[in-house]
Scaffold this motif. Sequence first.
Motif, short mmCIF file in Angstrom:
data_model
loop_
_atom_site.label_atom_id
_atom_site.label_comp_id
_atom_site.label_asym_id
_atom_site.label_seq_id
_atom_site.Cartn_x
_atom_site.Cartn_y
_atom_site.Cartn_z
N LEU A 93 0.65 -1.14 0.05
CA LEU A 93 0.06 -0.03 0.00
C LEU A 93 0.85 1.23 -0.06
O LEU A 93 0.28 2.53 -0.37
CB LEU A 93 -1.00 -0.01 1.15
CG LEU A 93 -2.22 -0.88 1.20
CD1 LEU A 93 -2.84 -1.00 2.58
CD2 LEU A 93 -3.01 -0.99 0.08
N ALA A 94 2.14 1.09 0.32
CA ALA A 94 2.94 2.27 0.52
C ALA A 94 3.16 2.88 -0.87
O ALA A 94 3.58 4.26 -1.02
CB ALA A 94 4.46 1.88 0.82
N ASP A 95 3.21 2.41 -2.01
CA ASP A 95 3.45 3.00 -3.27
C ASP A 95 2.19 2.70 -4.08
O ASP A 95 1.67 1.66 -4.66
CB ASP A 95 4.42 1.88 -4.10
CG ASP A 95 4.96 2.83 -5.20
OD1 ASP A 95 4.12 3.71 -5.80
OD2 ASP A 95 6.23 2.66 -5.87
N ALA A 96 1.50 3.92 -4.32
CA ALA A 96 0.24 4.13 -5.16
C ALA A 96 0.25 3.99 -6.64
O ALA A 96 -0.76 4.09 -7.37
CB ALA A 96 -0.61 5.14 -4.61
N SER A 97 1.74 3.98 -7.15
CA SER A 97 1.50 4.11 -8.56
C SER A 97 1.32 2.82 -9.12
O SER A 97 1.41 1.70 -8.71
CB SER A 97 3.15 4.41 -8.87
OG SER A 97 4.05 3.46 -8.31
N PRO A 98 0.52 2.86 -10.52
CA PRO A 98 0.09 1.65 -11.05
C PRO A 98 1.27 0.66 -11.34
O PRO A 98 2.21 1.03 -11.68
CB PRO A 98 -0.81 2.15 -12.37
CG PRO A 98 -0.88 3.42 -11.84
CD PRO A 98 0.10 4.30 -11.26
N ALA A 99 0.99 -0.63 -11.45
CA ALA A 99 1.91 -1.59 -12.07
C ALA A 99 1.15 -2.94 -12.34
O ALA A 99 0.12 -2.93 -12.09
CB ALA A 99 2.89 -2.06 -11.02
N THR A 100 1.89 -3.49 -13.16
CA THR A 100 1.14 -4.89 -13.45
C THR A 100 1.18 -5.79 -12.42
O THR A 100 1.86 -5.43 -11.42
CB THR A 100 1.86 -5.52 -14.55
OG1 THR A 100 3.21 -6.04 -14.13
CG2 THR A 100 2.01 -4.78 -15.99
N GLY A 101 0.66 -6.88 -12.25
CA GLY A 101 0.48 -7.83 -11.08
C GLY A 101 2.07 -8.15 -10.78
O GLY A 101 2.29 -8.30 -9.85
N PHE A 102 2.72 -8.72 -11.85
CA PHE A 102 4.13 -8.83 -11.49
C PHE A 102 4.88 -7.83 -11.16
O PHE A 102 5.90 -7.92 -10.44
CB PHE A 102 4.56 -9.61 -12.87
CG PHE A 102 5.93 -10.16 -12.93
CD1 PHE A 102 6.20 -11.31 -12.03
CD2 PHE A 102 7.00 -9.56 -13.19
CE1 PHE A 102 7.41 -11.85 -12.05
CE2 PHE A 102 8.23 -9.86 -13.06
CZ PHE A 102 8.75 -11.18 -12.59
#
Length: 472
Positions: A93-102
């Motif tokens: 939860l600390a990094d709210a930037s989007p990413a893929t599941g991996f």
Amino acid sequence: MTTAAPRFTVREIELYERPVKLRLPFRFGVVTLTHSPQAFVRARIELAGGPSAWGAAAEMMAPKWFDKNLALTNEQNFEQLRQTLRDAREAYLADASPATGFGHFARNHDDCLKRGAARGFNPLLAGYGPAQVDRAVLDALGRALGLSFYRAIRENAVGIDERLRPEFAGLGIEAFLARLRPASSIEARHTVGLVDAITSQDSTQRVNDGLPETLEEVVRTYGHRYFKLKVAGRVDADLARLEAIAAVLDRSGEPYFASLDGNEQYESPEGVAQLVSGIRERPRLARLWQSILFIEQPIARKTALQVDLRAADLGKPVIVDESDGELDSFVVARRHGYSGISSKTCKGFYKSLLNAARCAAWNREENAERYFMSAEDLTTQAGLSVQQDLALVNLLGVRHVERNGHHYVNGLAAEPEGEQQAFLQAHPDVYVRSHGAVRLKIESGRIALGSLDCTGFASAAMPDFGRMTRLY
């Protein structure tokens, strides 16, 4: 055709647990388990410019497996595992930037292990929390995209990318994933614990709940052909117990297959070789020895990946399980003569995919079927836990899996009737109602898996979170 891996944000993570009481004591390694909490993780993700969805995962908190320090109580072991869940929640939860599941896995894996190390946790223990969060996130992703686990992995909708984790480099991971084909059923490998009764003559304190209690009753009821036999590191006692087990298994006119699980009870390959020599020398163990497929983690993890097994005459392939704490553990194990490694959802499904791809690549390199994955159990319980584990190993092509949770625990008997019925209706091939509760269905030694090919991570039903203890 590959599904483009979407990017998303992990917005919420909830942690729960509920108690599990065993109907029979389960002795493995240094502990006899009679009760343990089961942990649950719920995660909500939000696709970039798209919908939001919840997913979930569940796993037992097994004491004296992740950390076998005898100075710690079982409750202290449980608290260690809770802490890894809290640490993983905070990290994701600390990094709210989007990413893929991996991508979420790749950027949080090392951080979670570092947080654990700072608390004195070994990598196997520290990886417990993020492994559950990754599964809950994958479940949410499948639901958001309308994809099953099988399709999400085969089409790499999670976005596995060797540029994000170098451990995945050079394995042809996308081609490997695309070749995976799940089966319609799987063989259940029955665990014979160290205090399990073998015959009715050994059974002095019966539960009398109508379910099988002894090994001979288990074979008669479920029709198993695969077995996992625990040994305790005391050669004479182990040999005598194996003879009692063989006397039951040898009654069958059909072939049977077994694994030997040392649970780290030996200090050296020489100690394991002594057990192997004793088995080979006893005529009453001749058929059992022929049936053994592999030996599982016999040597204590503090030295298991420092000694070379090739100097010992063990006669069977050896796999690592408890030593599989880091993403490169199998690479190290290979250099020391190990041929296999276990898949357990508690260690992370990305690690299982990685190690399965390694097996395929290494076998191509050596032009031999030498390296393999086994499928082992952490007393996975009916519902999310057992379904997600079954789906994972089934997709990886493993054709038999250790199952013990259904034997040592009375199915979903302790859970709300509505939850039991929901899982039975959603997965009538996986479960059956018998002896007053919904439980795993095993017929002719096999578990049917067809209904696990559903939206999300292998479950079309959800547990009753409102009846659990909320941790966070």
